[in-house]
Scaffold this motif. Structure first.
Motif, PDB file in Angstrom:
ATOM      1  N   THR A  64      16.412 -52.647  15.729  1.00 38.37           N
ATOM      2  CA  THR A  64      17.438 -53.345  16.496  1.00 38.37           C
ATOM      3  C   THR A  64      18.485 -53.960  15.581  1.00 38.37           C
ATOM      4  N   GLU A  65      18.064 -54.582  14.484  1.00 38.90           N
ATOM      5  CA  GLU A  65      19.017 -55.175  13.545  1.00 38.90           C
ATOM      6  C   GLU A  65      19.897 -54.113  12.906  1.00 38.90           C
ATOM      7  N   ARG A  66      19.308 -52.983  12.515  1.00 41.55           N
ATOM      8  CA  ARG A  66      20.104 -51.921  11.899  1.00 41.55           C
ATOM      9  C   ARG A  66      21.068 -51.313  12.902  1.00 41.55           C
ATOM     10  N   ALA A  67      20.661 -51.172  14.151  1.00 39.47           N
ATOM     11  CA  ALA A  67      21.567 -50.644  15.172  1.00 39.47           C
ATOM     12  C   ALA A  67      22.715 -51.615  15.423  1.00 39.47           C
ATOM     13  N   ALA A  68      22.431 -52.911  15.448  1.00 39.29           N
ATOM     14  CA  ALA A  68      23.480 -53.902  15.694  1.00 39.29           C
ATOM     15  C   ALA A  68      24.488 -53.944  14.547  1.00 39.29           C
ATOM     16  N   GLY A  92      33.550 -45.517  17.328  1.00 36.66           N
ATOM     17  CA  GLY A  92      32.981 -45.937  16.041  1.00 36.66           C
ATOM     18  C   GLY A  92      31.756 -46.809  16.225  1.00 36.66           C
ATOM     19  N   GLY A  93      31.782 -47.708  17.218  1.00 41.99           N
ATOM     20  CA  GLY A  93      30.628 -48.567  17.491  1.00 41.99           C
ATOM     21  C   GLY A  93      29.423 -47.770  17.946  1.00 41.99           C
ATOM     22  N   ALA A  94      29.658 -46.790  18.816  1.00 41.54           N
ATOM     23  CA  ALA A  94      28.548 -45.957  19.302  1.00 41.54           C
ATOM     24  C   ALA A  94      27.954 -45.129  18.162  1.00 41.54           C
ATOM     25  N   ALA A  95      28.820 -44.570  17.329  1.00 43.55           N
ATOM     26  CA  ALA A  95      28.325 -43.766  16.203  1.00 43.55           C
ATOM     27  C   ALA A  95      27.571 -44.642  15.204  1.00 43.55           C
ATOM     28  N   GLY A  96      28.094 -45.813  14.924  1.00 41.81           N
ATOM     29  CA  GLY A  96      27.431 -46.717  13.985  1.00 41.81           C
ATOM     30  C   GLY A  96      26.097 -47.209  14.497  1.00 41.81           C
ATOM     31  N   ALA A  97      26.028 -47.526  15.781  1.00 43.46           N
ATOM     32  CA  ALA A  97      24.766 -47.987  16.370  1.00 43.46           C
ATOM     33  C   ALA A  97      23.722 -46.881  16.359  1.00 43.46           C
ATOM     34  N   THR A  98      24.147 -45.665  16.640  1.00 48.75           N
ATOM     35  CA  THR A  98      23.215 -44.537  16.616  1.00 48.75           C
ATOM     36  C   THR A  98      22.696 -44.298  15.210  1.00 48.75           C
ATOM     37  N   LEU A  99      23.601 -44.300  14.242  1.00 47.15           N
ATOM     38  CA  LEU A  99      23.184 -44.085  12.858  1.00 47.15           C
ATOM     39  C   LEU A  99      22.268 -45.210  12.375  1.00 47.15           C
ATOM     40  N   GLY A 100      22.584 -46.444  12.735  1.00 52.60           N
ATOM     41  CA  GLY A 100      21.741 -47.567  12.351  1.00 52.60           C
ATOM     42  C   GLY A 100      20.363 -47.514  12.984  1.00 52.60           C
TER      43      GLY A 100
END
Length: 100
Positions: free
Chosen positions: A24-28, A51-59
């Protein structure tokens, strides 16, 4: 000047993507970094959302380094602590992850 700002944002994004001990922390942190980078590159709300969706998925799909280590612990009698050998980089670490 815009290139310098983009470089600073992408560097901050990479540093934030490595933060977090739970999924959860990495996704946030990945989502926040991706949204900032997407808004900076595109300059619109759509860029920030993508960008937020891609970053959350990668995290969310990345794991911290110690999750991937198949390790066997050894006991150091003089120090009274456990340590392990990380074969991916050839180094020894104490049980808490600090270098031995």
């Amino acid at each position: 000047m815009k290139a310098r700002g983009l470089l600073a944002l992408s560097t901050a994004g990479l540093l934030l993507a490595a933060c977090g001990t739970t999924t959860t922390e990495r996704a946030a942190t990945g989502g926040l970094a991706g949204a900032a980078l997407g808004a900076a590159v595109d300059g619109s709300v759509a860029g920030a959302l993508i960008g937020g969706a891609a970053g959350a998925t990668l995290g969310a799909v990345t794991t911290k380094r110690s999750d991937n280590v198949n390790r066997r612990q050894y006991y150091d009698e003089r120090a009274g602590r456990y340590y392990y050998y990380d074969s991916s980089n050839g180094r020894y670490y104490w049980e808490d992850g600090s270098r031995r």
